[in-house]
Design a protein around this motif. Sequence first.
Motif, PDB file in Angstrom:
ATOM      1  N   GLY A 159      60.023  67.217  96.604  1.00 50.69           N
ATOM      2  CA  GLY A 159      60.168  66.459  95.372  1.00 50.69           C
ATOM      3  C   GLY A 159      60.383  67.332  94.158  1.00 50.69           C
ATOM      4  O   GLY A 159      60.571  68.549  94.241  1.00 50.69           O
ATOM      5  N   GLY A 160      60.356  66.691  92.990  1.00 52.34           N
ATOM      6  CA  GLY A 160      60.585  67.396  91.736  1.00 52.34           C
ATOM      7  C   GLY A 160      61.973  67.160  91.194  1.00 52.34           C
ATOM      8  O   GLY A 160      62.831  66.552  91.849  1.00 52.34           O
ATOM      9  N   CYS A 161      62.209  67.651  89.989  1.00 56.48           N
ATOM     10  CA  CYS A 161      63.458  67.369  89.274  1.00 56.48           C
ATOM     11  C   CYS A 161      64.230  68.630  88.910  1.00 56.48           C
ATOM     12  O   CYS A 161      65.014  68.634  87.955  1.00 56.48           O
ATOM     13  CB  CYS A 161      63.156  66.560  88.018  1.00 56.48           C
ATOM     14  N   GLU A 162      64.025  69.711  89.659  1.00 56.43           N
ATOM     15  CA  GLU A 162      64.776  70.927  89.386  1.00 56.43           C
ATOM     16  C   GLU A 162      66.255  70.686  89.666  1.00 56.43           C
ATOM     17  O   GLU A 162      66.629  70.174  90.718  1.00 56.43           O
ATOM     18  CB  GLU A 162      64.267  72.077  90.251  1.00 56.43           C
ATOM     19  N   LYS A 163      67.109  71.084  88.724  1.00 59.00           N
ATOM     20  CA  LYS A 163      68.547  70.873  88.874  1.00 59.00           C
ATOM     21  C   LYS A 163      69.148  72.011  89.678  1.00 59.00           C
ATOM     22  O   LYS A 163      69.225  73.148  89.216  1.00 59.00           O
ATOM     23  CB  LYS A 163      69.230  70.772  87.506  1.00 59.00           C
ATOM     24  N   LEU A 164      69.594  71.699  90.887  1.00 55.93           N
ATOM     25  CA  LEU A 164      70.134  72.703  91.799  1.00 55.93           C
ATOM     26  C   LEU A 164      71.587  72.434  92.159  1.00 55.93           C
ATOM     27  O   LEU A 164      72.189  73.190  92.916  1.00 55.93           O
ATOM     28  CB  LEU A 164      69.287  72.737  93.077  1.00 55.93           C
ATOM     29  N   THR A 165      72.163  71.358  91.611  1.00 54.88           N
ATOM     30  CA  THR A 165      73.556  70.991  91.853  1.00 54.88           C
ATOM     31  C   THR A 165      74.190  70.611  90.517  1.00 54.88           C
ATOM     32  O   THR A 165      73.532  70.610  89.473  1.00 54.88           O
ATOM     33  CB  THR A 165      73.655  69.800  92.819  1.00 54.88           C
ATOM     34  N   LEU A 166      75.469  70.244  90.546  1.00 56.46           N
ATOM     35  CA  LEU A 166      76.140  69.835  89.309  1.00 56.46           C
ATOM     36  C   LEU A 166      75.627  68.500  88.802  1.00 56.46           C
ATOM     37  O   LEU A 166      75.693  68.218  87.600  1.00 56.46           O
ATOM     38  CB  LEU A 166      77.650  69.746  89.547  1.00 56.46           C
ATOM     39  N   ARG A 167      75.091  67.669  89.685  1.00 56.28           N
ATOM     40  CA  ARG A 167      74.625  66.347  89.288  1.00 56.28           C
ATOM     41  C   ARG A 167      73.161  66.398  88.855  1.00 56.28           C
ATOM     42  O   ARG A 167      72.368  67.192  89.352  1.00 56.28           O
ATOM     43  CB  ARG A 167      74.815  65.359  90.441  1.00 56.28           C
ATOM     44  N   GLU A 168      72.808  65.510  87.912  1.00 54.34           N
ATOM     45  CA  GLU A 168      71.444  65.476  87.388  1.00 54.34           C
ATOM     46  C   GLU A 168      70.491  64.811  88.364  1.00 54.34           C
ATOM     47  O   GLU A 168      70.765  63.718  88.855  1.00 54.34           O
ATOM     48  CB  GLU A 168      71.401  64.710  86.053  1.00 54.34           C
ATOM     49  N   PRO A 169      69.358  65.431  88.656  1.00 57.20           N
ATOM     50  CA  PRO A 169      68.341  64.770  89.476  1.00 57.20           C
ATOM     51  C   PRO A 169      67.498  63.808  88.649  1.00 57.20           C
ATOM     52  O   PRO A 169      67.554  63.811  87.414  1.00 57.20           O
ATOM     53  CB  PRO A 169      67.496  65.946  89.978  1.00 57.20           C
ATOM     54  N   CYS A 170      66.723  62.987  89.304  1.00 58.38           N
ATOM     55  CA  CYS A 170      65.719  62.112  88.669  1.00 58.38           C
ATOM     56  C   CYS A 170      66.304  61.251  87.556  1.00 58.38           C
ATOM     57  O   CYS A 170      65.710  61.098  86.484  1.00 58.38           O
ATOM     58  CB  CYS A 170      64.553  62.957  88.128  1.00 58.38           C
ATOM     59  N   GLN A 171      67.464  60.638  87.800  1.00 58.47           N
ATOM     60  CA  GLN A 171      68.115  59.863  86.747  1.00 58.47           C
ATOM     61  C   GLN A 171      67.391  58.545  86.467  1.00 58.47           C
ATOM     62  O   GLN A 171      67.357  58.101  85.311  1.00 58.47           O
ATOM     63  CB  GLN A 171      69.565  59.575  87.146  1.00 58.47           C
TER      64      GLN A 171
END
Length: 598
Positions: A159-171
């Motif tokens: 889990g978590g909201c670390e951004k590891l791709t071009l798309r935003e997590p946890c929208q």
Amino acid sequence: MMFSSNSRRSGLLAVGALAFSVLLSGCAAPHAGSKMASAPSPAAAAPVEVAVLAFNDFHGNLEPPRQSVGMPDGQGGTAQVPAGGVAWLASALDSLRAKHPNSLTVAAGDLISASPLASSLFLDEPSVEALSRIGLDYAAVGNHEFDRGTRELLRMQTGGCEKLTLREPCQLERFAGARYHYLAASTLTASGAPLFPASAVRTFGSGAAQVKVGVIGLTLRGTPMLVNPAGIADVTFADEADTINAEVPKLKAQGADAIVVLIHQGGKQAGAPDPNGCGGFIGDIQPILARMSPAVDVVVSGHTHADYICEMPTSDPARRVLLTSAGLYGKELTEITLTIDPAAHRVTARSARNLIVQSQPFTSAKGLVALSPLVPAYAPRADIAAYVQRYVDASKAFATRPVGKLSGPAERGEAPAGSTGGPLAHLIADAQLAATRSAGAQIAFMNPYGVRAALVPAADGTVTFGDIYLVQPFGNALVTETLTGAEIKAVLEQGFDANGPEQVLAPSAGFVFRYDRRQPVGSRITAITLNGKPLDPAASYRVTMNGFLALGGDGFTVFKAGRDAVTGPTDIEAFEGLFRSNALVEVPHDARTIDAGG
């Protein structure tokens, strides 16, 4: 690396304690001369029944995928049953759990990625959460779990909201991670330890009626051929059979009475569709099973998107293993029943059947697929349906946007035509050629297994972004490179070699080739023309393919030899561009791949 876990559902562990009785001594007087009556022996504990409920290759299909499952209609024909959707899958699981007090829910990989918009726009977070809510316990890691790299896969678990791709997590919400456990026995980090735990043990019952089920999870060794190498540079993939055989004694040492393997590898059966058949079975899983320990009771497989129930040979000719697969997209669910003797510590009986998760009717490229009376129809579970709807609503702005008009339905080809991609694969190749002309492209190729759904326009011909995204949910960048005519022939031959399932690469307009399976491997392409002229083996040509193929994906390794590569738009951008540049896109029906063997 192993761990033990108790069920998160309070009802599932408590009910495993099947009653057993102890005979009580009677009140009769002892025999003459005896000092005391002998104590009776306790009765043997009754066998314990455990259900393993399994599926595979869910691919983020939160909504019904507008696809069917073929099955015998009882009259010598085939019935098509509309199926899938996670809310319907939840209801099917609930009905089976009510029938089986002791149960375990497992999956054989590719639960995420290559997903529809409602999941992929949100990095598949809603799929992970939905599968957690429906009670998934353990999942093997498939090749598609690695599509965004190992760090993003680890985030799927923790889990978590670390951004590891071009798309935003946890929208839409903070992502809590999977409440089911990934198992990855054969995926090794630099230290030699598995990326996730290799196995797990689940206990059912108590006392003399206690039994333990061991579960091993692993992916296919060929994963590096199927994903971007940059995303998996920190892991390696060990031999599948060797990994299983090394893990079995560890589970036995923990007291496992039954062993279930979840593996993202599989095969296919031949002939008419039969979810519970095994006719003419063939696949890359076979050599793994042939070397596998006979101590394994069940293998839940996947990857090939096929359905089957088989009894297969292992390393011991006297012992066979139960092999299952439940198709794809949550359209089917395998009910595996194990009868375990708690005293002998072994499985005494086993059975399996694939259940179709019938959901709601839809319109296919061939017309209406109505509900079938041959199998039960499930109602969507309300809480899961409401959760999915949040993400469907959030994706609607993308999904409902019109992109253009199509002359009619474009089929992707069903078995056995699925290995060609049908007219739709040719349409995609045309789009990719048009989008890369500026890079000098003369030819484009599309891999048929990368075509995920038929393209069915609305009654007025309108096609939406959601429609084309269902067809190509990957977002692969296009690559245009230089290959000789001889190299082009060699890459076409790879579609007919012995490495993996057959794939007849779909070419763009003007490129035609003939193939003959009766010829030896390496000599099955019998003729190639480009714009009516024979392809020159010594000449150079500019060829476009998606980035997956450019990296040698699906076993087309000759593409890796390409020179002067130019990266272009993504596959979905190219496909949308074809619609934007034409008032009406015509579905191609010209013969580009010709089976000379009949």
